[in-house]
Design a protein around this motif. Sequence first.
Motif, short mmCIF file in Angstrom:
data_model
loop_
_atom_site.label_atom_id
_atom_site.label_comp_id
_atom_site.label_asym_id
_atom_site.label_seq_id
_atom_site.Cartn_x
_atom_site.Cartn_y
_atom_site.Cartn_z
N ASN A 152 -21.38 -2.62 11.34
CA ASN A 152 -20.52 -3.64 11.16
C ASN A 152 -19.71 -3.60 9.81
O ASN A 152 -19.18 -4.68 9.32
N ILE A 153 -19.42 -2.45 9.49
CA ILE A 153 -18.72 -2.05 8.34
C ILE A 153 -17.58 -1.36 8.63
O ILE A 153 -17.65 -0.10 9.20
N ALA A 154 -16.49 -2.11 8.42
CA ALA A 154 -15.13 -1.48 8.80
C ALA A 154 -14.62 -0.41 7.64
O ALA A 154 -14.38 -0.79 6.73
N ILE A 155 -14.63 0.82 8.16
CA ILE A 155 -14.09 1.84 7.22
C ILE A 155 -13.57 3.01 7.98
O ILE A 155 -13.99 3.24 8.93
N GLY A 156 -12.52 3.39 7.46
CA GLY A 156 -11.79 4.75 8.25
C GLY A 156 -12.20 5.93 8.03
O GLY A 156 -13.08 6.14 6.74
N LEU A 157 -11.81 6.87 8.57
CA LEU A 157 -12.43 8.38 8.35
C LEU A 157 -11.65 8.86 6.86
O LEU A 157 -12.69 9.47 6.34
N ARG A 158 -10.42 8.48 6.69
CA ARG A 158 -9.96 9.30 5.39
C ARG A 158 -10.72 8.26 4.27
O ARG A 158 -10.96 8.98 2.99
N GLN A 159 -10.96 7.05 4.23
CA GLN A 159 -11.64 6.35 3.33
C GLN A 159 -12.99 6.82 2.93
O GLN A 159 -13.39 7.26 1.91
N VAL A 160 -13.83 7.24 3.85
CA VAL A 160 -15.00 7.91 3.73
C VAL A 160 -14.92 9.27 3.04
O VAL A 160 -15.41 9.79 2.02
N ASP A 161 -13.96 9.90 3.46
CA ASP A 161 -13.82 11.29 3.12
C ASP A 161 -13.18 11.35 1.37
O ASP A 161 -13.58 12.09 0.83
N ILE A 211 -4.64 13.69 -5.74
CA ILE A 211 -4.00 12.26 -6.23
C ILE A 211 -3.39 11.97 -4.93
O ILE A 211 -3.45 10.37 -4.63
N ASN A 212 -2.53 12.54 -4.46
CA ASN A 212 -1.36 12.00 -3.08
C ASN A 212 -2.45 11.65 -1.98
O ASN A 212 -2.04 10.85 -1.25
N TYR A 213 -3.52 12.68 -1.76
CA TYR A 213 -4.29 12.37 -0.47
C TYR A 213 -5.09 11.08 -0.77
O TYR A 213 -4.87 10.18 0.07
N SER A 214 -5.44 10.69 -2.02
CA SER A 214 -6.35 9.51 -2.49
C SER A 214 -5.50 8.35 -2.33
O SER A 214 -5.82 7.11 -1.89
N ASP A 215 -3.99 8.56 -2.74
CA ASP A 215 -2.84 7.18 -2.70
C ASP A 215 -2.61 6.96 -1.29
O ASP A 215 -1.65 6.02 -1.11
N ALA A 216 -3.02 7.90 -0.17
CA ALA A 216 -2.33 7.66 0.96
C ALA A 216 -2.99 6.19 1.60
O ALA A 216 -2.27 5.85 2.39
N ILE A 217 -4.02 5.91 1.27
CA ILE A 217 -4.61 4.68 1.79
C ILE A 217 -4.34 3.30 0.69
O ILE A 217 -4.29 2.31 1.46
N ILE A 219 -1.81 2.99 -2.75
CA ILE A 219 -1.05 3.31 -3.96
C ILE A 219 -1.89 2.77 -5.12
O ILE A 219 -2.34 1.86 -5.16
N GLY A 220 -1.87 3.89 -6.15
CA GLY A 220 -2.97 3.70 -7.28
C GLY A 220 -4.53 3.88 -7.04
O GLY A 220 -5.24 3.42 -8.15
N ASN A 221 -4.88 4.05 -5.90
CA ASN A 221 -6.34 4.42 -5.44
C ASN A 221 -6.84 5.35 -6.50
O ASN A 221 -8.05 5.21 -7.07
N PHE A 222 -6.27 6.50 -6.66
CA PHE A 222 -6.79 7.69 -7.42
C PHE A 222 -6.97 6.94 -8.90
O PHE A 222 -8.07 7.03 -9.67
N CYS A 223 -5.96 6.29 -9.33
CA CYS A 223 -6.11 5.84 -10.93
C CYS A 223 -7.28 4.59 -11.00
O CYS A 223 -7.84 4.85 -11.90
N ALA A 238 -1.66 22.37 -15.15
CA ALA A 238 -1.95 21.50 -13.92
C ALA A 238 -0.34 21.04 -13.60
O ALA A 238 0.42 20.75 -14.58
N TYR A 239 -0.06 21.26 -12.39
CA TYR A 239 1.31 20.92 -11.77
C TYR A 239 1.15 19.30 -11.38
O TYR A 239 0.13 19.16 -10.52
N LEU A 240 1.53 18.28 -12.28
CA LEU A 240 1.42 16.90 -11.92
C LEU A 240 2.69 16.11 -11.88
O LEU A 240 2.80 15.03 -12.05
N GLY A 241 3.84 16.79 -11.60
CA GLY A 241 5.10 16.11 -11.30
C GLY A 241 5.28 15.05 -10.23
O GLY A 241 4.35 15.14 -9.42
N ASP A 242 5.93 14.01 -10.82
CA ASP A 242 5.82 12.67 -10.03
C ASP A 242 4.53 12.00 -9.47
O ASP A 242 4.71 11.21 -8.60
N ALA A 243 3.50 12.37 -10.20
CA ALA A 243 2.05 11.77 -10.01
C ALA A 243 2.14 10.27 -10.36
O ALA A 243 2.78 10.31 -11.46
#
Length: 544
Positions: A152-161, A211-217, A219-223, A238-243
């Motif tokens: 009974n723990i609601a969690i999505g596939l991307r969140q686990v990954d 970063i972009n994958y993490s923030d998909a669920i 915004i600001g999740n990676f940070c 490292a290329y971190l443009g617009d990050a």
Amino acid sequence: MALLYKVWKRLITYVRKTEEQEISNLTGLELKGVFPLVKINNTQNNLRELLSPEKLQQSLEEWTKNNDSLSIKISDRQLDENIYDLLGNTALKIEVVQAVMQRLVASKDFRPVLLFQRLEDFFRRWCEGVFIDAAPSENLPQKKMLQLQAQNIAIGLRQVDINTGLNVLILLLELHRYAQERDDLKAQIVFYPSGRRHKDNFFTSQLLRVINYSDAIEIGNFCSVVGEFLQGSNFSGAYLGDANLTGVNFSAANLNAANLGDANLSGANLSGANLRCTDLSSANLSGANLAGADLYRADLSHADLSSANLSGADLSHANLSSANLRDAELSSSYLSHAILFAANLSDANLNSANLSYADLCRADLSGTNLNHADLRGSNLSDTILFSTNLRNAILIAADLSYAKLNGAKLNGANLRSAILLGADLGGVDLTDVILNEADLSGVVLNEADLSGADISDAILFGTDLSYANLSSANLSGSNLSGAILSGADLSYTNLSYAILGGADLSDANLEKVTWNENLEWEDVRGLDKAVNVPEALKQQLGLV
């Protein structure tokens, strides 16, 4: 922007705590009816309790143990399963990671090199999407998600990954930092979060994709998850443009030659970071801490550095054209040969900063503190210097032509050989200033206070000094041809060897003025209207 982000974070925290309180007040039946799959922070807290420092330490040690045949006890497939099972629930917190590292360092079963190698291999494959793209029967993120949902723990596939990948990233960052402090490990454990550069790939984009994958669920999740673990890490190239890197901790990190153009680094900690030759053009660095950072030849054009702390930073040869540095702290910073064309430095603190040979043409320095700053050879032409504090500043050979200096404080400043063509110094405090050999032709100095100033050997062709205070000033050897000195106070002034041909001295105060026979008075106007003219001078000029 940095302040708004902090307010937003506090509001989110408040809302989450309120939700937890409301949920805790529900009965078990109510909870089951309202939330068949509970997706709340209360559950997250329970999961954190399960992932104790002791359990995490035991697992990390187990992953590097040998069996009786001296081969690795846990196979790669078993390791992958264990990692998802252990780290897929929730994000690691800094206090847990610190406790784990302390326990590992004190343990005789800690094998850092092998642990790093196995975790790095997992992280590489995770970044490539190996686990989430696997077939259902082999899909470890899906297996973990279904296991949690069965509880009974609601969690999505991307969140686990994402939880799993970011937690492994955190462990790798900690191992790297630990190793770099030890001579016996620093060469064996070197982690590149964005991947290693090579001759065919100058920039690396692995971290940006993370970063972009993490923030998909969210915004600001990676940070919020990884942001405080980034200090001292290697992000060179490292290329971190617009990050989105709001509020992250990059202190003492290596960001040499990285691309952070248009990135959001508001409120970030970059103190002591290596940012040599880094692209930070149009980046948001408002409220960021860059104290002691190395920004040699960095590109900060159009960047927002308002209210940023750059004290003691090396910005030599950096490009800061059109940058916003309003209210920035730049005391004792090194900006020699920097380009600050049209930059906004209003109300910034540049006390004791080195701006020698910097280009500040058309910059806004109104209200800026440049006390004891070194501006020798700098270009300040057409610059706004309203109410600027330039006390005791070094402006030797500086170009101040057409500068707006109304209300500026220049007392004690050294302007030897400076160019002030067309500059407006009306009403400016120039007491005890050094202006010898300066070019002041055509400069407006009416009502300026030049008492005690050294203006020897200066060029003052047609300069407006009407009603200026020149008492005790040294004008010896200066060329004042055509200068306007009407109403000026020249008491105790040294005019030896000066050229006053065509100058206007009407109503000027010449009390106890010093001169010699070499003083040129040809075509002087208004001398008959001057006051307190010494008797000896009257006799020499035939005025008696």
